[in-house]
Design a protein around this motif. Sequence first.
Motif, mmCIF file in Angstrom:
data_model
loop_
_atom_site.group_PDB
_atom_site.id
_atom_site.type_symbol
_atom_site.label_atom_id
_atom_site.label_comp_id
_atom_site.label_asym_id
_atom_site.label_seq_id
_atom_site.Cartn_x
_atom_site.Cartn_y
_atom_site.Cartn_z
ATOM 1 N N ASP A 95 0.860 -1.186 0.000
ATOM 2 C CA ASP A 95 0.000 0.000 0.000
ATOM 3 C C ASP A 95 0.896 1.235 0.000
ATOM 4 O O ASP A 95 1.380 1.671 1.045
ATOM 5 N N ALA A 96 1.114 1.791 -1.185
ATOM 6 C CA ALA A 96 1.921 3.012 -1.342
ATOM 7 C C ALA A 96 1.046 4.114 -1.933
ATOM 8 O O ALA A 96 1.461 4.850 -2.822
ATOM 9 N N ILE A 97 -0.180 4.216 -1.433
ATOM 10 C CA ILE A 97 -1.140 5.179 -1.990
ATOM 11 C C ILE A 97 -0.975 6.549 -1.334
ATOM 12 O O ILE A 97 -0.619 7.531 -1.974
ATOM 13 N N PHE A 98 -1.250 6.623 -0.034
ATOM 14 C CA PHE A 98 -1.113 7.881 0.696
ATOM 15 C C PHE A 98 -0.136 7.694 1.842
ATOM 16 O O PHE A 98 -0.149 6.669 2.522
ATOM 17 N N GLY A 99 0.669 8.697 2.106
ATOM 18 C CA GLY A 99 1.661 8.574 3.163
ATOM 19 C C GLY A 99 1.658 9.732 4.125
ATOM 20 O O GLY A 99 0.612 10.190 4.589
ATOM 21 N N PHE A 100 2.840 10.254 4.394
ATOM 22 C CA PHE A 100 3.063 11.251 5.428
ATOM 23 C C PHE A 100 2.230 12.518 5.237
ATOM 24 O O PHE A 100 1.735 13.097 6.201
ATOM 25 N N SER A 101 2.054 12.959 4.011
ATOM 26 C CA SER A 101 1.417 14.259 3.762
ATOM 27 C C SER A 101 -0.094 14.186 3.573
ATOM 28 O O SER A 101 -0.732 15.203 3.324
ATOM 29 N N PHE A 102 -0.687 13.005 3.722
ATOM 30 C CA PHE A 102 -2.128 12.872 3.456
ATOM 31 C C PHE A 102 -2.957 13.584 4.521
ATOM 32 O O PHE A 102 -2.681 13.511 5.714
ATOM 33 N N SER A 103 -4.002 14.267 4.052
ATOM 34 C CA SER A 103 -5.001 14.848 4.950
ATOM 35 C C SER A 103 -6.290 15.034 4.166
ATOM 36 O O SER A 103 -6.286 15.043 2.937
ATOM 37 N N GLY A 104 -7.394 15.174 4.861
ATOM 38 C CA GLY A 104 -8.673 15.388 4.186
ATOM 39 C C GLY A 104 -9.370 14.101 3.809
ATOM 40 O O GLY A 104 -9.162 13.054 4.428
ATOM 41 N N GLU A 105 -10.206 14.169 2.786
ATOM 42 C CA GLU A 105 -11.005 13.027 2.374
ATOM 43 C C GLU A 105 -10.291 12.210 1.299
ATOM 44 O O GLU A 105 -9.488 12.730 0.524
ATOM 45 N N VAL A 106 -10.608 10.929 1.289
ATOM 46 C CA VAL A 106 -10.112 10.048 0.239
ATOM 47 C C VAL A 106 -10.945 10.289 -1.016
ATOM 48 O O VAL A 106 -12.169 10.210 -0.984
#
Length: 218
Positions: free
Chosen positions: A105-116
């Motif tokens: 799973d390399a979709i969202f990492g450290f900088s993710f925020s908000g809605e998918v």
Amino acid sequence: MSTGAFSIDQLMELAGLSVSQAVFKLHPPSKGSRVLVACGPGNNGGDGLVAARHLWHYGYQPTIYYPKQSKNELYQRLKKQLEGLTIPFENDFGKAIGETDHIVDAIFGFSFSGEVREPFPSVIEALEKTRIPVLAVDAPSSWNIETGPPESGPGRQYSPDALISLTAPKPLLKMYRGRHFVGGRFLSQAMAEKYNLDIPPYEGLDQVVELRVEGRKL
């Protein structure tokens, strides 16, 4: 990272190499060589693309799910490298997840925020439900880096089998109970002291080390 004069190319290569070694420790090719690498549009996805290249050289058969491809020259070069190895790209995640032995799973990492956002809600829901082992890169996709899983929506019940923290563990680890690796063997002692980080006990040629998760024995 600019403190150590590392370029984004270097950091992504080191991160992807670490991810590939974690896969090898969790799921050696003898247990099944098919690996599905799900990549997002940012740096986390780039780490996944690099990992897939290394996995191919280890003897795995990687498949890439990369629905929102970056036009950035770096990512385009990473994609071209995979195409040069004839590594397939699959647009149907449901089909791909049914034809693999392990998932990165390399979709969202450290900088993710908000809605998918689309097309990833259904992908994360599939990761929640699958019985195929999953390794998440830096953060389980949809998790907040500070507070962990979302209170509702995709990812609320998502807890991958393993997590690899890049450079250093993130606060979300307090909410995680699977196997945990740290990767990124490049920090100097001076950098570690400056940012109050503990360098884990890497051994030999390893780029990753498994650490105990509170409440879980190794």
